[in-house]
Write an enzyme that holds these catalytic residues in place. Structure first.
Site, short mmCIF file in Angstrom:
data_model
loop_
_atom_site.label_atom_id
_atom_site.label_comp_id
_atom_site.label_asym_id
_atom_site.label_seq_id
_atom_site.Cartn_x
_atom_site.Cartn_y
_atom_site.Cartn_z
N LYS A 108 -19.73 -38.33 10.94
CA LYS A 108 -19.29 -39.35 9.97
C LYS A 108 -20.51 -39.89 9.27
CE LYS A 108 -15.23 -41.33 9.18
NZ LYS A 108 -13.97 -40.61 9.39
N GLY A 220 -2.36 -52.27 4.91
CA GLY A 220 -3.41 -51.52 4.22
C GLY A 220 -2.78 -50.64 3.17
N ASN A 223 -5.33 -45.23 -0.11
CA ASN A 223 -4.75 -43.89 -0.26
C ASN A 223 -3.74 -43.57 0.86
OD1 ASN A 223 -4.99 -40.82 0.64
ND2 ASN A 223 -5.18 -40.91 -1.57
N ALA A 224 -4.16 -43.76 2.11
CA ALA A 224 -3.29 -43.37 3.23
C ALA A 224 -2.04 -44.25 3.30
CB ALA A 224 -4.07 -43.44 4.54
N GLY A 225 -2.22 -45.56 3.23
CA GLY A 225 -1.08 -46.48 3.36
C GLY A 225 -0.07 -46.32 2.24
N1 GLU Z 1 -11.97 -39.17 6.59
C1 GLU Z 1 -10.86 -38.43 7.13
C2 GLU Z 1 -10.72 -38.69 8.61
O1 GLU Z 1 -11.17 -39.69 9.14
C3 GLU Z 1 -10.96 -36.95 6.78
C4 GLU Z 1 -12.18 -36.28 7.27
C5 GLU Z 1 -12.36 -34.87 6.71
O2 GLU Z 1 -11.53 -34.42 5.98
O3 GLU Z 1 -13.38 -34.27 7.06
O4 GLU Z 1 -10.09 -37.94 9.31
#
Ligand code: GLU
Length: 419
Positions: A108, A220, A223-225
């Protein structure tokens, strides 16, 4: 609430690993190794701002474990980012990729910044500057960044371009979550939510919940929410009765139109004040009597302070790390079914994996293929985790960790890192 005055998410994940490791016969040394990142990089990025002054931004990339393949994980831009959060998120990526059985390790990245205060020009310079600092560590066979909180496909396009320039040739496979015209995948934009929706569908089957009449609350609205709300309504006809963002929330018993709420948020900066809806605070949202509640923002929102107030039947964790470990036990005893983050939100990285494969082959897939393969991965993993949780009488999170840790340990053994 800022990230700083929250609990330390890295401590949380170490606790979670320990809990699951108690069910596996791991030596103390192996346990210790699973709780530590394998590599960390901390960088300073100078950016010439629009007013001509130089501002230095601090960034990180943590590569947690690459026993199962190249590291994989997003990059976050957040004013309260810190190394412990990035460590925790890199660790979750490791378990997420192992759990859904894609050939990646976990990583990350993050930059301490407030993207809402940066111009487009400054944002581009910052994105490129970050790659200039970390480019030696990344690559299609080494470590593949992607979007996360407050980063998007445009940021990924700049990052991929910068990396390609430094290498001297086009490298689409170094970054996922790119725009379609630069080698992005069909279905990546809503993949995190779509995976979550498939997981909720499996949970509903198990718990006998009829999704066409189910009520949903979303905490939230990024994008996801927002995609979660849209897809729950479009695919199943579920009723979205509450939505919140960092500034507050809205409630409507008859159901909200998630697309209209998104339009309103894009125009005004918040869901708050949406016409014909009552307002609710973020804290009140947890207390609503709903079938499904979906934390889709940041870490540590469900703690021992508010867990008693939760009235939902299912918690679908689209955010990474929304539930603190002490809250988990209380939820299990209250019989609230938790779909753990690294299963519920794995759709993003699964489609990132599909994107990477398509880039390596230079052969794009159609939308239907992506959806079908995503559904298969999520449903299959869900059933595997559910079966283990029932067998061992543990919650879904511990069962998911047991599967993921076992796979990573096996890879480390086969490589000869441990015995
Ligand atoms: N940021 C997203 C996660 O936490 C996707 C990570 C990715 O696609 O590498 O899963």
């Amino acid at each position: 609430m800022t990230l700083k005055n929250r609990l330390n998410p890295f401590k949380n994940i170490q606790e979670q690993i320990d809990k699951a490791a108690n069910f596996l016969s791991l030596t103390p040394g192996v346990r210790e190794f699973l709780k530590m990142p394998m590599r960390e990089l901390s960088v300073s990025i100078p950016v010439k701002m629009d007013d001509g002054k130089i501002k230095i931004f601090k960034g990180f990339r943590v590569q947690y474990n690459d026993a199962r393949g190249p590291c994989k994980g997003g990059v976050r831009f957040h004013p309260a980012e810190d190394i412990n959060t990035i460590r925790a998120l890199a660790s979750w990526m490791t378990w997420k990729c192992a759990l859904v059985d894609i050939p990646f390790g976990g990583a990350k990245g993050g930059i301490i910044c407030n993207p809402k205060e940066l111009s487009r020009n400054e944002l581009e310079k910052l994105s490129r500057g970050y790659i200039d600092r970390i480019y030696d560590l990344i690559g299609p066979e080494k470590d593949i960044p992607a979007p996360d909180v407050y980063t998007n496909s445009q940021v990924m396009a700049w990052m991929m371009d910068e990396y390609s320039k430094l290498r001297g040739y086009n490298c689409p496979g170094v970054i996922t979550g790119k725009p379609l015209s630069l080698g992005g995948s069909q279905g990546r934009h809503d993949a995190t939510a779509r995976g979550g929706v498939f997981a909720v569908r499996e949970a509903a089957k198990h718990l006998n919940i009829d999704l066409s009449s189910a009520t949903v609350a979303i905490q939230g609205y990024g994008n996801a929410g927002s995609w979660m709300a849209i897809l729950m309504r479009d695919l199943f006809g579920s009723k979205i009765i509450a939505i919140s963002d960092s500034k507050g929330g809205i409630y409507c018993e008859k159901g909200l139109d998630p697309r209209e709420v998104l339009k309103y948020k894009n125009q005004t900066g918040s869901v708050r004040g949406f016409p014909l809806a009552e307002s609710v605070s973020n804290e009140e949202l947890w207390e609503l009597k709903v079938d499904i509640i979906c934390p889709a923002a940041l870490e540590n929102c469900i703690t021992k302070e508010n867990v008693h107030k939760i009235n939902a039947r299912v918690i679908a964790e689209l955010a990474n790390g929304p539930t603190a470990p002490e809250a988990d036990e209380i939820l299990f005893n209250k019989n609230i079914f938790v779909i753990p983050d690294f299963l519920c939100n794995a759709g993003g990285v699964i489609v990132s994996y599909f994107e990477w494969v398509q880039n390596l082959y230079g052969y794009p897939w159609g939308e239907e293929t992506v959806y079908k393969r995503l559904d298969k991965k999520i449903s299959w993993t869900f059933q595997e985790v559910l079966a283990l949780s029932i067998k061992n009488k543990v919650d879904m999170r511990i069962a998911a960790y047991m599967i993921a840790l076992t796979r990573v340990v096996e890879a480390m053994k086969l490589r000869g890192w441990i015995n």
